[in-house]
Design an enzyme around this catalytic site. Structure first.
Site, PDB file in Angstrom:
ATOM      1  N   CYS A  83       0.811  -1.223   0.000  1.00 52.81           N
ATOM      2  CA  CYS A  83       0.000   0.000   0.000  1.00 52.81           C
ATOM      3  C   CYS A  83       0.842   1.271   0.000  1.00 52.81           C
ATOM      4  O   CYS A  83       0.311   2.369  -0.202  1.00 52.81           O
ATOM      5  CB  CYS A  83      -0.917   0.012   1.213  1.00 52.81           C
ATOM      6  SG  CYS A  83      -1.703  -1.568   1.568  1.00 52.81           S
ATOM      7  N   HIS A 333      -9.112   3.511  -1.430  1.00 55.68           N
ATOM      8  CA  HIS A 333      -7.751   2.982  -1.290  1.00 55.68           C
ATOM      9  C   HIS A 333      -7.381   2.090  -2.474  1.00 55.68           C
ATOM     10  O   HIS A 333      -7.320   0.867  -2.343  1.00 55.68           O
ATOM     11  CB  HIS A 333      -7.645   2.212   0.028  1.00 55.68           C
ATOM     12  CG  HIS A 333      -6.287   1.665   0.328  1.00 55.68           C
ATOM     13  ND1 HIS A 333      -5.115   2.251  -0.142  1.00 55.68           N
ATOM     14  CD2 HIS A 333      -5.893   0.584   1.050  1.00 55.68           C
ATOM     15  CE1 HIS A 333      -4.073   1.549   0.285  1.00 55.68           C
ATOM     16  NE2 HIS A 333      -4.518   0.524   1.005  1.00 55.68           N
TER      17      HIS A 333
END
Length: 390
Positions: A83, A333
């Site tokens: 991420c 996200h």
């Protein structure tokens, strides 16, 4: 060594876009980021962050998107740090400029996550954790953060309501962001009453899986002087840690965030982030991650994060607004695009382009991007033109 400046930043809409591809999403971000006077021939280097969810174009994913937007012949490196991929891509761009190897660099990220089955998505999220003893043993990404949340609530006798207050705050901000995936408000009570995903985390304590892309142009001081909008990269810090949560000494802190923050603060000359930052974009993949970030980045003392959000300090009208974009929780996200997307919000705030979310003359902001449950972290401190030291 030259200073590095962000001279353009933009993102695609974040959400679910079955008609789009990773190439077209990246093109949307690139075109939103590129100032009118940037020519593809001026770009010296490119770094693109992506995890490659679904297995699409894992090899040469970077060149696949940069050639699509017209950067033929420009050397491009794919960055994969879960991420934190495009946060690290931005760091690489800054390093390339500050070293003198490049004068204008593209840093960005892209991810398509909504076109795979639930089972496949869980697999791709799981690879950001420790493979042998976490993922293969059946631990989910939400399960790992639930362990962190449970440990934090018990260690500091904090109320679960604090998680819901984070969610409600970020949804309130995201409702003012036209590019947010979940651009609607939710109340604390909505978040509290939502179905449990992994106790103590409810659905509203968890970010969505998202399609999207973001791009940032980083320039040397000499090149940046010709751009009307420019933001100085005052500090950068990065750190890695053990990939598995079970391998670490603490469940109530992300040590990589602590180290990355300290490195960025030292480089930027920030002694007290509580007084010297005007806003922050932090990595809130789950609500507990934002509470931990408050403490890891020095916004408050250990055990005080719940009070910080309850007292409105991190609200849009508070003393230190956090996640004015809506954060990962509301904005979305798309794994490979998240870090660059945070820089887009910071650039917009510091150049007065944040629309309905615009803060009152911010001078210094922070972005904080985490990979997995804390195996990697990267922090940038950004300053508006004219700030002392800029």
């Amino acid at each position: 060594m030259t200073d590095a400046y962000i001279v353009g930043a933009g993102q695609s809409s974040f959400g679910s876009f079955p008609e789009e591809t990773y190439r077209t999403l990246f093109q949307e971000a690139y075109e939103a980021a590129a100032p009118d006077d940037i020519d593809a021939a001026d770009v010296d280097e490119a770094y693109v962050g992506t995890l490659g969810v679904g297995g699409r174009q894992i090899g040469l994913a970077g060149p696949a998107v940069t050639e699509f937007v017209g950067l033929h012949g420009v050397p491009c490196t794919r960055v994969e740090n879960a991420c934190a991929a495009s946060g690290y891509a931005l760091r690489q761009a800054v390093m390339a400029v500050e070293s003198g190897m490049a004068d204008l660099v593209l840093a960005g990220g892209v991810e398509v996550m909504t076109d795979t089955s639930t089972e496949a998505t869980k697999y791709w999220l799981g690879v950001s954790g420790e493979t042998e003893w976490e993922r293969m043993a059946g631990t989910t990404f939400s399960g790992v953060y639930a362990q962190m949340a449970d440990a934090y609530l018990r260690e500091y006798d904090a109320p679960r309501r604090a998680l819901s207050e984070v969610a409600a705050k970020n949804h309130a901000n995201g409702a003012r962001n036209p590019k947010a995936h979940l651009g609607f408000e939710c109340s604390v009570e909505d978040a509290e009453a939502a179905s449990v995903v992994a106790d103590p985390l409810t659905l509203f304590h968890c970010c969505p899986t998202t399609d999207g892309a973001a791009a940032v142009f980083v320039a040397s001081e000499e090149v940046a002087a010709s751009f009307a909008d420019r933001v100085r990269v005052a500090g950068v810090g990065a750190a890695s840690d053990r990939v598995g949560l079970f391998q670490r000494d603490t469940y109530t802190s992300v040590p990589a965030s602590v180290d990355a923050g300290e490195g960025a603060y030292e480089m930027a000359g920030v002694d007290d982030p509580r007084r010297e930052l005007d806003f922050a974009e932090v990595h809130d993949c789950f609500a507990i991650a934002e509470l931990l970030a408050y403490e890891d980045l020095g916004f408050c003392d250990r055990g005080e994060a719940a009070d910080l959000v309850a007292d409105g300090v991190t609200a849009a009208d508070g003393a230190l607004p956090v996640n004015t974009s809506g954060g990962l929780k509301s904005k979305g996200h798309p794994i490979g695009a998240t870090g660059a997307g945070q820089a887009v919000e910071a650039f917009d705030q510091l150049t007065g382009g944040a629309g309905d979310r615009q803060l009152d003359d911010p001078e210094r902001g922070l972005t904080h991007n985490v990979g997995g449950s804390g195996g990697a972290a990267v922090v940038h401190v950004l300053e508006a033109e004219g700030v002392t030291g800029a």
